[in-house]
Motif scaffolding. Structure first.
Motif, PDB file in Angstrom:
ATOM      1  N   HIS A  80       0.831  -1.202   0.000  1.00  0.00           N
ATOM      2  CA  HIS A  80       0.000   0.000   0.000  1.00  0.00           C
ATOM      3  C   HIS A  80       0.870   1.259   0.000  1.00  0.00           C
ATOM      4  CE1 HIS A  80      -3.934   1.784   0.418  1.00  0.00           C
ATOM      5  NE2 HIS A  80      -3.454   2.624   1.323  1.00  0.00           N
ATOM      6  N   ASP A  82       2.617   4.574   0.950  1.00  0.00           N
ATOM      7  CA  ASP A  82       3.127   5.073   2.238  1.00  0.00           C
ATOM      8  C   ASP A  82       3.456   3.997   3.266  1.00  0.00           C
ATOM      9  OD1 ASP A  82       3.304   7.668   1.550  1.00  0.00           O
ATOM     10  OD2 ASP A  82       1.457   8.324   2.530  1.00  0.00           O
ATOM     11  N   HIS A  83       3.394   2.743   2.880  1.00  0.00           N
ATOM     12  CA  HIS A  83       3.752   1.701   3.839  1.00  0.00           C
ATOM     13  C   HIS A  83       5.267   1.481   3.894  1.00  0.00           C
ATOM     14  CE1 HIS A  83      -0.309  -0.406   4.809  1.00  0.00           C
ATOM     15  NE2 HIS A  83      -0.336   0.908   4.978  1.00  0.00           N
ATOM     16  N   GLY A  84       5.984   2.141   2.954  1.00  0.00           N
ATOM     17  CA  GLY A  84       7.448   2.129   3.053  1.00  0.00           C
ATOM     18  C   GLY A  84       8.175   1.345   1.975  1.00  0.00           C
ATOM     19  N   LYS A  85       7.572   1.206   0.799  1.00  0.00           N
ATOM     20  CA  LYS A  85       8.216   0.446  -0.292  1.00  0.00           C
ATOM     21  C   LYS A  85       9.532   1.101  -0.709  1.00  0.00           C
ATOM     22  CE  LYS A  85       4.545   0.885  -2.925  1.00  0.00           C
ATOM     23  NZ  LYS A  85       3.590   1.492  -1.966  1.00  0.00           N
ATOM     24  N   THR A  86       9.467   2.410  -0.981  1.00  0.00           N
ATOM     25  CA  THR A  86      10.659   3.123  -1.431  1.00  0.00           C
ATOM     26  C   THR A  86      11.718   3.129  -0.330  1.00  0.00           C
ATOM     27  OG1 THR A  86       9.095   4.520  -2.594  1.00  0.00           O
ATOM     28  CG2 THR A  86      11.375   5.224  -2.621  1.00  0.00           C
ATOM     29  N   SER A  87      11.264   3.373   0.909  1.00  0.00           N
ATOM     30  CA  SER A  87      12.200   3.402   2.029  1.00  0.00           C
ATOM     31  C   SER A  87      12.890   2.055   2.186  1.00  0.00           C
ATOM     32  CB  SER A  87      11.471   3.728   3.332  1.00  0.00           C
ATOM     33  OG  SER A  87      10.696   4.882   3.178  1.00  0.00           O
ATOM     34  N   ASN A 179       6.581  -3.625   8.198  1.00  0.00           N
ATOM     35  CA  ASN A 179       7.447  -2.442   8.308  1.00  0.00           C
ATOM     36  C   ASN A 179       6.971  -1.493   9.420  1.00  0.00           C
ATOM     37  OD1 ASN A 179       9.576  -0.758   7.545  1.00  0.00           O
ATOM     38  ND2 ASN A 179       8.275   0.385   6.117  1.00  0.00           N
ATOM     39  N   LYS A 180       7.798  -0.518   9.690  1.00  0.00           N
ATOM     40  CA  LYS A 180       7.527   0.527  10.692  1.00  0.00           C
ATOM     41  C   LYS A 180       7.393  -0.061  12.099  1.00  0.00           C
ATOM     42  CE  LYS A 180       5.395   3.523   7.244  1.00  0.00           C
ATOM     43  NZ  LYS A 180       4.534   4.673   6.985  1.00  0.00           N
ATOM     44  N   ASP A 182       9.337   0.296  14.365  1.00  0.00           N
ATOM     45  CA  ASP A 182       9.825   1.267  15.358  1.00  0.00           C
ATOM     46  C   ASP A 182       8.709   2.169  15.872  1.00  0.00           C
ATOM     47  OD1 ASP A 182      10.238   4.067  13.522  1.00  0.00           O
ATOM     48  OD2 ASP A 182      10.128   2.173  12.460  1.00  0.00           O
ATOM     49  N   LYS A 183       7.570   2.171  15.193  1.00  0.00           N
ATOM     50  CA  LYS A 183       6.514   3.109  15.576  1.00  0.00           C
ATOM     51  C   LYS A 183       5.727   2.645  16.792  1.00  0.00           C
ATOM     52  CE  LYS A 183       4.652   6.091  12.439  1.00  0.00           C
ATOM     53  NZ  LYS A 183       3.735   6.425  11.337  1.00  0.00           N
ATOM     54  N   SER A 215      12.231  -2.350  10.185  1.00  0.00           N
ATOM     55  CA  SER A 215      12.038  -0.900  10.149  1.00  0.00           C
ATOM     56  C   SER A 215      12.949  -0.369   9.049  1.00  0.00           C
ATOM     57  CB  SER A 215      12.395  -0.260  11.487  1.00  0.00           C
ATOM     58  OG  SER A 215      12.547   1.138  11.291  1.00  0.00           O
ATOM     59  N   ALA A 216      12.308   0.088   7.978  1.00  0.00           N
ATOM     60  CA  ALA A 216      13.090   0.600   6.851  1.00  0.00           C
ATOM     61  C   ALA A 216      13.812   1.872   7.283  1.00  0.00           C
ATOM     62  CB  ALA A 216      12.181   0.886   5.661  1.00  0.00           C
ATOM     63  N   LEU A 217      13.134   2.635   8.146  1.00  0.00           N
ATOM     64  CA  LEU A 217      13.687   3.916   8.593  1.00  0.00           C
ATOM     65  C   LEU A 217      14.964   3.716   9.403  1.00  0.00           C
ATOM     66  CD1 LEU A 217      12.655   6.918   8.402  1.00  0.00           C
ATOM     67  CD2 LEU A 217      11.957   6.635  10.777  1.00  0.00           C
TER      68      LEU A 217
HETATM   69  P1  GDP Z   1       5.868   4.044  -0.290  1.00  0.00           P
HETATM   70  O1  GDP Z   1       4.787   4.971  -0.737  1.00  0.00           O
HETATM   71  O2  GDP Z   1       5.323   2.692   0.070  1.00  0.00           O
HETATM   72  O3  GDP Z   1       7.039   3.973  -1.214  1.00  0.00           O
HETATM   73  O4  GDP Z   1       6.365   4.630   1.128  1.00  0.00           O
HETATM   74  P2  GDP Z   1       7.655   5.501   1.461  1.00  0.00           P
HETATM   75  O5  GDP Z   1       8.864   4.665   1.442  1.00  0.00           O
HETATM   76  O6  GDP Z   1       7.638   6.714   0.622  1.00  0.00           O
HETATM   77  O7  GDP Z   1       7.368   5.847   2.981  1.00  0.00           O
HETATM   78  C1  GDP Z   1       6.238   6.607   3.392  1.00  0.00           C
HETATM   79  C2  GDP Z   1       6.514   7.306   4.692  1.00  0.00           C
HETATM   80  O8  GDP Z   1       6.716   6.372   5.754  1.00  0.00           O
HETATM   81  C3  GDP Z   1       7.786   8.159   4.658  1.00  0.00           C
HETATM   82  O9  GDP Z   1       7.540   9.352   5.362  1.00  0.00           O
HETATM   83  C4  GDP Z   1       8.803   7.316   5.377  1.00  0.00           C
HETATM   84  O10 GDP Z   1       9.789   8.089   6.009  1.00  0.00           O
HETATM   85  C5  GDP Z   1       7.963   6.583   6.372  1.00  0.00           C
HETATM   86  N1  GDP Z   1       8.556   5.283   6.735  1.00  0.00           N
HETATM   87  C6  GDP Z   1       8.941   4.305   5.885  1.00  0.00           C
HETATM   88  N2  GDP Z   1       9.451   3.261   6.578  1.00  0.00           N
HETATM   89  C7  GDP Z   1       9.358   3.583   7.891  1.00  0.00           C
HETATM   90  C8  GDP Z   1       9.722   2.889   9.102  1.00  0.00           C
HETATM   91  O11 GDP Z   1      10.245   1.784   9.113  1.00  0.00           O
HETATM   92  N3  GDP Z   1       9.455   3.554  10.263  1.00  0.00           N
HETATM   93  C9  GDP Z   1       8.882   4.791  10.293  1.00  0.00           C
HETATM   94  N4  GDP Z   1       8.670   5.329  11.475  1.00  0.00           N
HETATM   95  N5  GDP Z   1       8.550   5.452   9.172  1.00  0.00           N
HETATM   96  C10 GDP Z   1       8.776   4.870   7.985  1.00  0.00           C
END
Ligand code: GDP
Length: 471
Positions: A80, A82-87, A179-180, A182-183, A215-217
């Protein structure tokens, strides 16, 4: 053929005549005909050709088992927004791209390689299932494993479900990256529960899908995820023959001002070399230069390697197949032949599945399965429709809902329908304007209803050949 199946040629000719093929003793027959005859003799035959361009007499035989070597997995990240694919892609690259880009400039060729414990993994750069499905709709299968990213604080969302169904329809194994982690609100158990509701059952829950909390971050647990990719790759026994001419698929292509048409191809079998004569989709040429994902010039590319190539006259499309042939003349001949085939295909599109034509398609035996995509305004309707509709299956045609979801009918639904030859049914939802345009182009049948009963009635009528055509 008679010799091969150890039968009397006259007997074979007899059977051929019976099915309406007036063959002589040294006439060639195509594979489908051969198979029909073999079935008559109760003999199993298999096509041991990987690529056949019939009109030009060009073919590549299947590799012998002993020539196959294991090859690295090719991975797509889905999930989905913003779930962190790019990260996640960034996190993997940051920690594992051993060699820095040439001159510090980040190259973008559409794919990158990482190495873990000496094992290579190829990541396709475009996350999301759109690229994946667009390619599949064109008959290309490049992804070996799908990484499904689900945010632990958000859970399974509509595009998560879409990604699951796309991967399933393509028969690609899924690894879940929760993912995430750490949140604060991270709840992996909820994610697992929701996934199992959608048929993705995690190992701890008795299923066979691996999940890894990450946690991708923060870069946490990325190594474990990569190890799991290698594990699944091992189970899949991905193999190719590096010692033969190459076959690949275009994953990106564009017209470069200085260099002319450039394309990134993923080599899927064989080894691609500078100077090779190639056919790419309907264009052809000779490989002038190859650049790898680190921006370095290379002379050859082995299976599961993405390289950017130049040296052909027109820009191919993502999903086009690339094959190496012995010389330019053959390349040109095959390309021209493919152009003719494309024209034929356009004709064939009119044979796409539709409710109006269903009855005759079922009667002719060309359709044995009616695939449906169901979109509705509420989840309850999706489930209700799915259950009632699948019950309409008969002994002639099996009805299967391959995807169901809440919300408008989108381009992604249309691409899935196109790839799976499905019909889209919407309840109290309409296609977006871009989806309508795409459905028209792909000739996908999209129907909207307000009442479930009406849809059931239409499908039942279509199966029985009683549907009033829609004008
Ligand atoms: P995409 O739309 O699936 O490619 O999602 P993005 O990689 O652009 O990430 C969307 C948002 O979630 C960004 O603001 C990231 O910084 C944040 N994010 C991604 N991975 C993590 C994680 O592991 N932890 C936290 N806290 N935020 C994350």
């Amino acid at each position: 053929f008679a010799e091969k199946i150890k039968k009397n040629p006259n007997e074979v000719i007899g059977k051929l005549i019976k099915i309406g093929v007036m063959a002589s003793i040294n006439q060639e027959i195509d594979f489908e005909t051969a198979k029909t005859i073999a079935d008559e003799f109760e003999i199993e035959i298999e096509k041991n050709m990987e690529i056949v361009e019939e009109a030009t007499d060009f073919f590549i035989p299947m590799d012998k088992e002993e020539d196959l070597r294991s090859r690295p997995p090719v991975v797509t990240v889905m999930g989905h927004v913003d779930h962190g694919k790019t990260s996640l892609l960034d996190a993997i690259r940051e920690t594992h791209v051993t060699e820095k880009e040439a001159g510090g400039i980040t190259q973008h060729i559409g794919a990158s390689e990482v190495v873990i414990d000496g094992n290579k993994i190829v990541l396709l750069d475009t996350p999301g299932h759109e690229a994946f499905t667009t390619m599949r709709a064109r008959g290309a299968k490049v992804t070996d494993i799908a990484i499904l990213v689900v945010a632990a604080d958000d859970g399974v969302m509509p595009q998560t479900v879409e990604a699951i169904n796309h991967a399933k329809a393509a028969g690609v194994p899924i690894i879940v990256a929760i993912n995430k982690m750490d949140k604060e609100g991270a709840n992996p158990d909820r994610v697992k529960q929701e996934l199992s509701d959608h048929g993705v059952v995690i190992e701890e829950w008795g299923g066979d899908v691996i999940s890894v909390p990450v946690s991708a971050l923060k870069g946490t647990n990325i190594d474990t995820l990569l190890e799991m990719i290698l594990l699944v790759a091992e189970i899949e026994e991905l193999k190719a023959n590096p010692n033969r001419s190459a076959i690949g698929t275009v994953i990106e292509a564009e017209l470069d001002k200085g260099r002319g048409p450039v394309a990134t191809v993923l080599v899927q079998n064989g080894t691609l070399k500078v100077g090779d004569s190639v056919v790419i989709g309907t264009t052809f040429g000779r490989i002038r230069a190859m650049v790898n994902d680190k921006g370095r010039r290379v002379k050859q590319a082995t299976p599961s390697t993405a390289v950017e190539i130049t040296g052909f006259s027109e820009v191919p499309e993502a999903g086009d197949q690339m094959i190496v042939v012995e010389d330019d003349k053959t390349a040109k001949e095959i390309a021209n032949n493919r152009i003719d085939k494309v024209k034929e295909e356009q004709m064939k599109k009119s044979q796409r599945i539709s409710l109006d034509a269903l009855y005759s398609q079922v009667q002719q035996g060309t359709i044995k399965e009616l695939n449906l995509i169901i979109k509705a305004d509420v989840q309850g309707s999706v489930e209700a429709v799915k259950q009632s509709i699948e019950k309409l299956s008969t002994d002639k045609v099996v009805i299967k809902a391959i995807h169901g979801g809440v919300g408008a009918i989108t381009e992604s639904d249309v691409m899935l329908a196109s790839a799976s030859n499905a019909i889209i049914i919407g309840f109290n939802v309409r296609p977006t304007s871009s989806a309508t345009a795409l459905a028209k182009k792909e000739e996908v049948d999209v129907r909207s209803y307000r009442i479930i009963y009406n849809a059931l009635e239409d499908i039942e009528a279509a199966i029985e050949g009683m549907l009033d055509p829609e004008y």
